[in-house]
Write a protein that holds these residues in place. Structure first.
Motif, PDB file in Angstrom:
ATOM      1  N   ASP A  17      99.948  46.412  23.582  1.00 53.35           N
ATOM      2  CA  ASP A  17      99.953  47.786  23.070  1.00 53.35           C
ATOM      3  C   ASP A  17      99.801  48.801  24.197  1.00 53.35           C
ATOM      4  O   ASP A  17     100.172  49.959  24.040  1.00 53.35           O
ATOM      5  N   MET A  18      99.238  48.374  25.329  1.00 49.79           N
ATOM      6  CA  MET A  18      98.910  49.288  26.421  1.00 49.79           C
ATOM      7  C   MET A  18      99.935  49.292  27.555  1.00 49.79           C
ATOM      8  O   MET A  18     100.018  50.264  28.296  1.00 49.79           O
ATOM      9  N   VAL A  19     100.675  48.219  27.702  1.00 46.58           N
ATOM     10  CA  VAL A  19     101.556  48.037  28.862  1.00 46.58           C
ATOM     11  C   VAL A  19     102.996  48.348  28.461  1.00 46.58           C
ATOM     12  O   VAL A  19     103.497  47.790  27.480  1.00 46.58           O
ATOM     13  N   PRO A  20     103.684  49.210  29.234  1.00 46.05           N
ATOM     14  CA  PRO A  20     105.067  49.587  28.895  1.00 46.05           C
ATOM     15  C   PRO A  20     106.013  48.386  28.798  1.00 46.05           C
ATOM     16  O   PRO A  20     106.820  48.314  27.896  1.00 46.05           O
ATOM     17  N   VAL A  40      90.857  53.202  34.340  1.00 44.22           N
ATOM     18  CA  VAL A  40      90.796  53.877  33.042  1.00 44.22           C
ATOM     19  C   VAL A  40      91.383  52.976  31.954  1.00 44.22           C
ATOM     20  O   VAL A  40      90.810  52.833  30.870  1.00 44.22           O
ATOM     21  N   LYS A  41      92.499  52.341  32.244  1.00 43.60           N
ATOM     22  CA  LYS A  41      93.110  51.450  31.254  1.00 43.60           C
ATOM     23  C   LYS A  41      92.266  50.207  31.028  1.00 43.60           C
ATOM     24  O   LYS A  41      92.228  49.672  29.922  1.00 43.60           O
ATOM     25  N   MET A  42      91.591  49.745  32.064  1.00 36.58           N
ATOM     26  CA  MET A  42      90.700  48.599  31.893  1.00 36.58           C
ATOM     27  C   MET A  42      89.568  48.969  30.939  1.00 36.58           C
ATOM     28  O   MET A  42      89.181  48.166  30.091  1.00 36.58           O
ATOM     29  N   MET A  43      89.038  50.177  31.081  1.00 33.40           N
ATOM     30  CA  MET A  43      87.981  50.638  30.174  1.00 33.40           C
ATOM     31  C   MET A  43      88.524  50.764  28.746  1.00 33.40           C
ATOM     32  O   MET A  43      87.839  50.405  27.785  1.00 33.40           O
TER      33      MET A  43
END
Length: 86
Positions: A17-20, A40-43
């Motif tokens: 859901d997070m990775v293009p 930020v994405k890891m959080m």
């Protein structure tokens, strides 16, 4: 009941859901080098997993984690503590 496999699958779903380029997300993908997750994405990932399992995950869990498989393995102890044996 949660198993190591279902925890890994949930980690992969959150990442996709997070990775293009979600088709590149696999159990042994490098979170930083392959998937481009910065702090930020890891959080965000940790917050999604906290919501998924209704538990608190300490940020220091990320110190020794480089792949989704390693993250899932590290989460097992926290899920077991909160929900019982995995």
């Amino acid at each position: 009941m949660f198993t190591q496999h279902t925890i890994l699958e949930n980690v992969l779903i959150c990442l996709r859901d997070m990775v293009p380029l979600s088709e590149q997300v696999g159990p042994d993908s490098d979170l930083v080098n392959d998937l481009g997750l910065e702090s930020v994405k890891m959080m965000d990932l940790l917050m999604k997993l906290e919501d998924e399992y209704d538990l608190s995950i300490p940020i220091n869990i990320l110190m020794d984690v480089r792949t989704p498989r390693q993250l899932a393995n590290a989460l097992v102890a926290y899920v077991e503590k909160s929900h019982g044996a995995v």
